[in-house]
Design a protein around this motif. Structure first.
Motif, PDB file in Angstrom:
ATOM      1  N   ASP A  14       0.869  -0.968   0.026  1.00 23.62           N
ATOM      2  CA  ASP A  14      -0.186  -0.093   0.014  1.00 23.62           C
ATOM      3  C   ASP A  14       0.977   1.167  -0.020  1.00 23.62           C
ATOM      4  O   ASP A  14       0.499   2.135   0.816  1.00 23.62           O
ATOM      5  CB  ASP A  14      -1.024   0.069   1.158  1.00 23.62           C
ATOM      6  CG  ASP A  14      -2.123  -1.237   0.972  1.00 23.62           C
ATOM      7  OD1 ASP A  14      -2.319  -1.587  -0.228  1.00 23.62           O
ATOM      8  OD2 ASP A  14      -2.679  -1.775   2.083  1.00 23.62           O
ATOM      9  N   GLU A  16       2.246   4.682  -1.171  1.00 24.17           N
ATOM     10  CA  GLU A  16       1.273   5.721  -1.856  1.00 24.17           C
ATOM     11  C   GLU A  16       2.323   6.701  -2.586  1.00 24.17           C
ATOM     12  O   GLU A  16       3.145   7.397  -2.113  1.00 24.17           O
ATOM     13  CB  GLU A  16       0.900   6.801  -0.457  1.00 24.17           C
ATOM     14  CG  GLU A  16       0.039   6.219   0.532  1.00 24.17           C
ATOM     15  CD  GLU A  16      -1.243   6.741   0.384  1.00 24.17           C
ATOM     16  OE1 GLU A  16      -1.714   7.460  -0.545  1.00 24.17           O
ATOM     17  OE2 GLU A  16      -2.079   6.096   1.217  1.00 24.17           O
ATOM     18  N   ALA A  18       2.194   9.004  -6.655  1.00 29.74           N
ATOM     19  CA  ALA A  18       1.023   9.107  -7.748  1.00 29.74           C
ATOM     20  C   ALA A  18       1.703   9.007  -9.044  1.00 29.74           C
ATOM     21  O   ALA A  18       0.847   9.190 -10.122  1.00 29.74           O
ATOM     22  CB  ALA A  18       1.038  10.823  -7.432  1.00 29.74           C
ATOM     23  N   GLU A  61      -5.958  -7.541 -13.441  1.00 24.72           N
ATOM     24  CA  GLU A  61      -5.407  -6.279 -13.209  1.00 24.72           C
ATOM     25  C   GLU A  61      -4.080  -6.241 -13.719  1.00 24.72           C
ATOM     26  O   GLU A  61      -3.372  -7.321 -13.908  1.00 24.72           O
ATOM     27  CB  GLU A  61      -5.062  -6.120 -11.489  1.00 24.72           C
ATOM     28  CG  GLU A  61      -6.287  -5.873 -10.854  1.00 24.72           C
ATOM     29  CD  GLU A  61      -5.999  -5.183  -9.330  1.00 24.72           C
ATOM     30  OE1 GLU A  61      -5.563  -4.187  -9.463  1.00 24.72           O
ATOM     31  OE2 GLU A  61      -6.609  -5.790  -8.286  1.00 24.72           O
ATOM     32  N   ARG A  82       3.017  -3.549  -3.837  1.00 30.29           N
ATOM     33  CA  ARG A  82       1.446  -3.218  -3.946  1.00 30.29           C
ATOM     34  C   ARG A  82       1.152  -1.897  -3.847  1.00 30.29           C
ATOM     35  O   ARG A  82       1.322  -1.241  -2.546  1.00 30.29           O
ATOM     36  CB  ARG A  82       0.623  -4.082  -3.008  1.00 30.29           C
ATOM     37  CG  ARG A  82      -1.003  -3.956  -3.399  1.00 30.29           C
ATOM     38  CD  ARG A  82      -1.704  -4.646  -2.513  1.00 30.29           C
ATOM     39  NE  ARG A  82      -1.863  -4.475  -1.005  1.00 30.29           N
ATOM     40  CZ  ARG A  82      -2.120  -5.038   0.115  1.00 30.29           C
ATOM     41  NH1 ARG A  82      -2.818  -6.151  -0.106  1.00 30.29           N
ATOM     42  NH2 ARG A  82      -2.405  -4.545   1.133  1.00 30.29           N
ATOM     43  N   LEU A  83       0.620  -1.179  -4.491  1.00 31.22           N
ATOM     44  CA  LEU A  83       0.468   0.216  -4.495  1.00 31.22           C
ATOM     45  C   LEU A  83      -0.798   0.659  -3.832  1.00 31.22           C
ATOM     46  O   LEU A  83      -1.809  -0.151  -4.087  1.00 31.22           O
ATOM     47  CB  LEU A  83       0.562   1.038  -6.017  1.00 31.22           C
ATOM     48  CG  LEU A  83       1.612   0.861  -6.561  1.00 31.22           C
ATOM     49  CD1 LEU A  83       1.617   1.700  -7.858  1.00 31.22           C
ATOM     50  CD2 LEU A  83       3.053   1.566  -5.890  1.00 31.22           C
ATOM     51  N   ALA A  84      -0.997   1.862  -3.131  1.00 31.97           N
ATOM     52  CA  ALA A  84      -2.339   2.087  -2.297  1.00 31.97           C
ATOM     53  C   ALA A  84      -3.303   2.493  -3.341  1.00 31.97           C
ATOM     54  O   ALA A  84      -4.567   2.030  -3.021  1.00 31.97           O
ATOM     55  CB  ALA A  84      -2.002   3.125  -1.561  1.00 31.97           C
ATOM     56  N   SER A  85      -2.984   2.921  -4.530  1.00 32.98           N
ATOM     57  CA  SER A  85      -3.866   3.260  -5.580  1.00 32.98           C
ATOM     58  C   SER A  85      -2.953   3.000  -7.024  1.00 32.98           C
ATOM     59  O   SER A  85      -2.013   3.179  -7.122  1.00 32.98           O
ATOM     60  CB  SER A  85      -4.287   4.731  -5.627  1.00 32.98           C
ATOM     61  OG  SER A  85      -4.884   4.889  -4.309  1.00 32.98           O
ATOM     62  N   PRO A  86      -3.791   2.496  -7.843  1.00 36.01           N
ATOM     63  CA  PRO A  86      -3.243   2.222  -9.249  1.00 36.01           C
ATOM     64  C   PRO A  86      -2.690   3.478  -9.833  1.00 36.01           C
ATOM     65  O   PRO A  86      -3.151   4.590  -9.724  1.00 36.01           O
ATOM     66  CB  PRO A  86      -4.508   1.557 -10.092  1.00 36.01           C
ATOM     67  CG  PRO A  86      -5.529   1.204  -9.135  1.00 36.01           C
ATOM     68  CD  PRO A  86      -5.092   2.158  -7.906  1.00 36.01           C
ATOM     69  N   ILE A  87      -1.516   3.543 -10.624  1.00 37.59           N
ATOM     70  CA  ILE A  87      -0.776   4.642 -11.278  1.00 37.59           C
ATOM     71  C   ILE A  87      -0.971   4.333 -12.814  1.00 37.59           C
ATOM     72  O   ILE A  87      -0.840   3.024 -13.195  1.00 37.59           O
ATOM     73  CB  ILE A  87       0.454   5.002 -10.860  1.00 37.59           C
ATOM     74  CG1 ILE A  87       1.164   3.749 -10.846  1.00 37.59           C
ATOM     75  CG2 ILE A  87       0.318   5.617  -9.481  1.00 37.59           C
ATOM     76  CD1 ILE A  87       2.866   4.230 -10.399  1.00 37.59           C
ATOM     77  N   PRO A 100      -4.034   0.995 -15.459  1.00 36.12           N
ATOM     78  CA  PRO A 100      -3.788   1.074 -14.393  1.00 36.12           C
ATOM     79  C   PRO A 100      -3.320   0.068 -13.499  1.00 36.12           C
ATOM     80  O   PRO A 100      -3.459  -0.945 -13.746  1.00 36.12           O
ATOM     81  CB  PRO A 100      -5.147   1.547 -13.565  1.00 36.12           C
ATOM     82  CG  PRO A 100      -6.008   0.539 -14.757  1.00 36.12           C
ATOM     83  CD  PRO A 100      -5.377   0.665 -16.136  1.00 36.12           C
ATOM     84  N   ARG A 102      -1.355  -1.320  -9.875  1.00 35.05           N
ATOM     85  CA  ARG A 102      -1.084  -1.502  -8.713  1.00 35.05           C
ATOM     86  C   ARG A 102      -0.425  -2.510  -8.218  1.00 35.05           C
ATOM     87  O   ARG A 102       0.238  -2.377  -7.046  1.00 35.05           O
ATOM     88  CB  ARG A 102      -2.675  -1.972  -7.861  1.00 35.05           C
ATOM     89  CG  ARG A 102      -2.740  -1.635  -6.746  1.00 35.05           C
ATOM     90  CD  ARG A 102      -4.159  -1.725  -6.117  1.00 35.05           C
ATOM     91  NE  ARG A 102      -4.705  -3.025  -6.467  1.00 35.05           N
ATOM     92  CZ  ARG A 102      -5.569  -3.586  -5.509  1.00 35.05           C
ATOM     93  NH1 ARG A 102      -5.606  -3.378  -4.276  1.00 35.05           N
ATOM     94  NH2 ARG A 102      -6.237  -4.991  -6.047  1.00 35.05           N
TER      95      ARG A 102
END
Length: 153
Positions: A14, A16, A18, A61, A82-87, A100, A102
């Motif tokens: 997770d 974070e 951008a 994904e 594992r990213l907190a949100s997909p980029i 996207p 993640r």
């Protein structure tokens, strides 16, 4: 997966960020501090990714498998992230398409073709309908590490 290349200290859960640039800056700093890469790694990673994108349109994904040339690596590694949100990430072999992403497997090998076997193992693992749900549901870095360790190869 690849005994000894994945260690708990390289697991990021997770995280974070951008953009790929933020991810590469964070990871190259961490890997340099831990003695895995040379100072040149971050720039080499960004340049290689700009030239040869690494997102794979796996389902359900997409995942990415960035790496830099062996000359920038001190100790071989696989850093599962594992990213907190997909980029957004450009697709391998088709940089007009973005996905996207993640799930990232950042690779560092001291041999030029070291990533090929890991790429094959990840592609096989991605065919398992439980692979991405297992990664997504890991509640801690320890669980994520165990899920990655379960990849055959």
């Amino acid at each position: 997966m690849s005994d000894g290349l994945v260690t708990k200290d390289l697991v990021q859960v997770d995280l974070e960020v951008a953009s790929t640039g933020e991810l590469f800056a964070h990871m190259s700093h961490m890997l340099q501090e831990a003695g895995y890469v040379k100072e040149s790694f971050g720039d080499a990673l960004a340049l290689r990714e700009a030239t040869y994108p690494t997102a794979l349109p796996t389902q359900p994904e997409a995942m990415a498998i960035p790496h830099a040339d062996a000359v920038h690596i001190l100790e071989p590694f696989i850093a599962p992230i594992r990213l907190a949100s997909p980029i957004p990430w450009h697709e391998m072999g088709n940089d007009d398409v973005t996905h996207p992403v993640r799930f990232v497997f950042l690779l560092g090998f001291t041999k030029a073709d070291g990533h090929v076997k890991v790429l094959q193992d990840l592609m096989i693992a991605s065919q398992d309908p439980e692979f991405f749900p297992r990664l997504a549901s890991a509640g801690s870095a320890e669980e994520y590490f165990s899920a990655v360790q379960s990849i055959q190869g």
